[in-house]
Scaffold this motif. Structure first.
Motif, short mmCIF file in Angstrom:
data_model
loop_
_atom_site.label_atom_id
_atom_site.label_comp_id
_atom_site.label_asym_id
_atom_site.label_seq_id
_atom_site.Cartn_x
_atom_site.Cartn_y
_atom_site.Cartn_z
N UNK A 171 -6.50 5.93 -6.55
CA UNK A 171 -7.52 4.90 -6.73
C UNK A 171 -8.15 4.52 -5.39
N UNK A 172 -9.39 4.07 -5.46
CA UNK A 172 -10.07 3.54 -4.27
C UNK A 172 -9.65 2.09 -4.03
N UNK A 173 -9.33 1.38 -5.12
CA UNK A 173 -8.82 0.02 -5.00
C UNK A 173 -7.89 -0.27 -6.16
N UNK A 174 -6.97 -1.22 -5.95
CA UNK A 174 -5.95 -1.54 -6.94
C UNK A 174 -5.75 -3.06 -6.96
N UNK A 175 -5.71 -3.62 -8.16
CA UNK A 175 -5.37 -5.03 -8.33
C UNK A 175 -3.93 -5.14 -8.82
N UNK B 167 0.83 -1.20 0.00
CA UNK B 167 0.00 0.00 0.00
C UNK B 167 0.87 1.25 0.00
N UNK B 168 1.96 1.21 0.74
CA UNK B 168 2.87 2.35 0.76
C UNK B 168 3.54 2.54 -0.60
N UNK B 169 3.95 1.45 -1.23
CA UNK B 169 4.56 1.53 -2.57
C UNK B 169 3.58 2.13 -3.57
N UNK B 170 2.30 1.81 -3.41
CA UNK B 170 1.27 2.32 -4.33
C UNK B 170 0.85 3.74 -3.99
N UNK B 171 1.34 4.27 -2.86
CA UNK B 171 1.02 5.64 -2.49
C UNK B 171 -0.27 5.80 -1.72
N UNK B 172 -0.82 4.71 -1.22
CA UNK B 172 -2.06 4.79 -0.44
C UNK B 172 -1.75 5.22 0.98
#
Length: 491
Positions: A300-304, A147-152
């Motif tokens: 994004x609200x969700x990521x696959x 999640x951190x890598x994705x910026x969330x």
């Protein structure tokens, strides 16, 4: 009449040692079986220096049908590994072979293979903490890192899945729950015309209306056009249809196209729409120097994400990340035997409420072990090599007069077709026949797809060893087979 139970057991004295336990006999049985399996794998993989051994379908069917699955008397582990295991490896598609370039099907990292052995032998199930104490905490730790890598943000959470199809379906379910029950009857889901088919399939499974998924036009590079998406949203609003979700794609299956995430996120924010990004393929860029190409993913609200595509993990290994862990609430159900209302283990995580699945493997372990073993620099080097190989392959296609490149590669797929004087329909048929010939002779495993209404070849270069010399050999083979077909037709 059947023999007494104890008498029947006497005919197979090693039967209990075949089930792993703390006793010395079963531990020795496990060790010998694993060592034998490794030897069989290494001795039979790539035995012909081909991506596929070349057996035709009917031959393999006869081979498999000749195997008696359930004999009255067991043959023993060693015999079966040598007999069935050897065939399973020898007649498999050798996905680690450099000329296996058909699908989003990667060679696997050795640390992940070691992790797979540990996952299997411990046999943890992540539906309750007491079934998987360490594995549960590993998944939580890996999810926080991803999640951190994705910026969330800090509120993010996630759950490992079997892959993007399951992740996409879960995300659409969460989006629909947010909109209310009626949304499944009248709601709209916008996605790219090049989006993965699992979006439509998931909508059908989840009970959406037949016309719920609306595909948005793409530009010349296969990316969703924000202006077309905006017009579609306005049309849905005017028709009184709730927009349940926008599904953007970061890495389409054929072209590797990355939708303009920032512009799409602007539209999602403006209209208060749930934005899901299917980054199953292109999400691998997060772990390389090309991470900036995914700008907007953090909104994004969700990521696959799928680790069994660009990140060298054994199947299956995916994750669904959500920006707000509260979005998982619709999946929360209680079972007295599993997660009682009054917690037995105070503060223990309860991951079953983050997933459609109950029993679930500890797949996060192999991601953790691979990432720690290779590090950021190692993964970056492997990913960048695949991208460089794709660029070189595109140049090699362009350099051949008998081939025509469809698009410049965005990630690691290269789509092209043969130049033919025959009709387009004849050229399509010829392309499929060339693909079959190369596969059946073991020269190469490459794919075909339909682009702009015509059949094209597709190279999927997820293997860092699929270097320009390897690709050149495949392209030369295409030309040789095409000439051979033309000569035979002329005769």
């Amino acid at each position: 009449m059947n023999a007494p139970f104890n008498a029947r057991l006497a005919t197979s004295p090693d039967v209990f040692a075949s089930v792993l336990g703390p006793d010395a006999a079963s531990r020795d049985s496990y060790r010998r079986a694993m060592m034998q399996a490794v030897d069989v794998a290494l001795e039979n993989a790539h035995v012909h220096d081909r991506p596929y051994a070349g057996n035709r379908l009917e031959d393999l069917m006869g081979l498999v049908d000749s195997i008696e699955p359930f004999p009255d008397t067991g043959l023993g582990t060693a015999t079966i590994i040598d007999e069935v295991g050897r065939l399973a490896v020898r007649h498999a598609l050798a996905v680690s072979h450099p000329r296996a370039v058909a699908h989003l099907h990667c060679p696997v990292a050795v640390p992940a293979l070691a992790a797979e052995a540990l996952i299997s032998v411990t046999n943890q199930s992540l539906d309750s903490w007491d079934q998987s104490p360490f594995a549960t905490l590993v998944e939580e730790r890996v999810v926080r890192w991803l999640a951190a890598e994705a910026g969330l943000g800090e509120a993010a959470s996630g759950s490992f899945t079997s892959g993007a199809s399951q992740s996409n379906m879960t995300a659409l379910h969460l989006a629909a729950e947010r909109c209310g029950l009626a949304a499944r009857h009248t709601g709209v889901i916008f996605t790219s015309a090049h989006a993965h088919f699992s979006v439509v399939k998931s909508a059908r499974i989840l009970g959406f209306a037949a016309d719920a998924v609306v595909t948005v036009d793409v530009d010349s590079e296969g990316r969703m056009r924000p202006e077309a998406l905006s017009a579609g949203i306005e049309k849905a609003i005017q028709a009184g249809r709730p927009v349940v979700a926008i599904v953007a794609t970061a890495g389409t299956t054929d072209l590797g196209a990355i939708d303009p995430l920032e512009a799409i996120a602007d539209l999602a924010d403006r209209h208060g729409i749930f934005l899901h990004v299917d980054a199953a393929y292109g999400g691998g860029l997060l772990f390389s120097r090309h991470k900036k190409r995914l700008a907007g993913l953090e909104r994004a609200r969700s990521i696959a994400l799928d680790f069994h595509k660009m990140l060298f993990q054994p199947i299956s290994c995916g994750v669904l990340l959500v920006a707000d862990k509260a979005d998982f609430l619709p999946l929360g159900m209680k079972a007295d035997y599993l997660n009682p209302e009054e917690a037995v283990f105070e503060g223990a995580p309860n991951l079953v409420e983050h997933s459609f699945q109950t029993t679930r493997r500890a797949d996060a372990l192999k991601v953790l072990m691979t990432a720690r073993a290779l590090g950021r620099d190692g993964l970056d080097a492997l990913i960048c090599r695949t991208l460089e190989n794709a660029s070189a392959a595109a140049e090699a296609v362009t350099a051949r007069a008998y081939l025509e490149l469809a698009r410049q590669p965005s990630l690691s797929t290269v789509v092209f077709r043969t130049v033919s004087a025959s009709s387009p329909e004849d050229a399509d048929e010829k392309t499929n026949r060339i693909r079959a010939r190369l596969f059946e002779t073991g020269v190469a495993a490459l794919a075909t797809t339909v682009l702009d209404g015509r059949v094209h070849f597709k190279l999927t270069l997820l293997n860092p060893r699929s270097t320009p010399d390897v690709v050149n050999r495949v392209l030369d083979a295409i030309g040789d087979v095409a000439k051979d077909m033309e000569t035979n037709n002329a005769d």
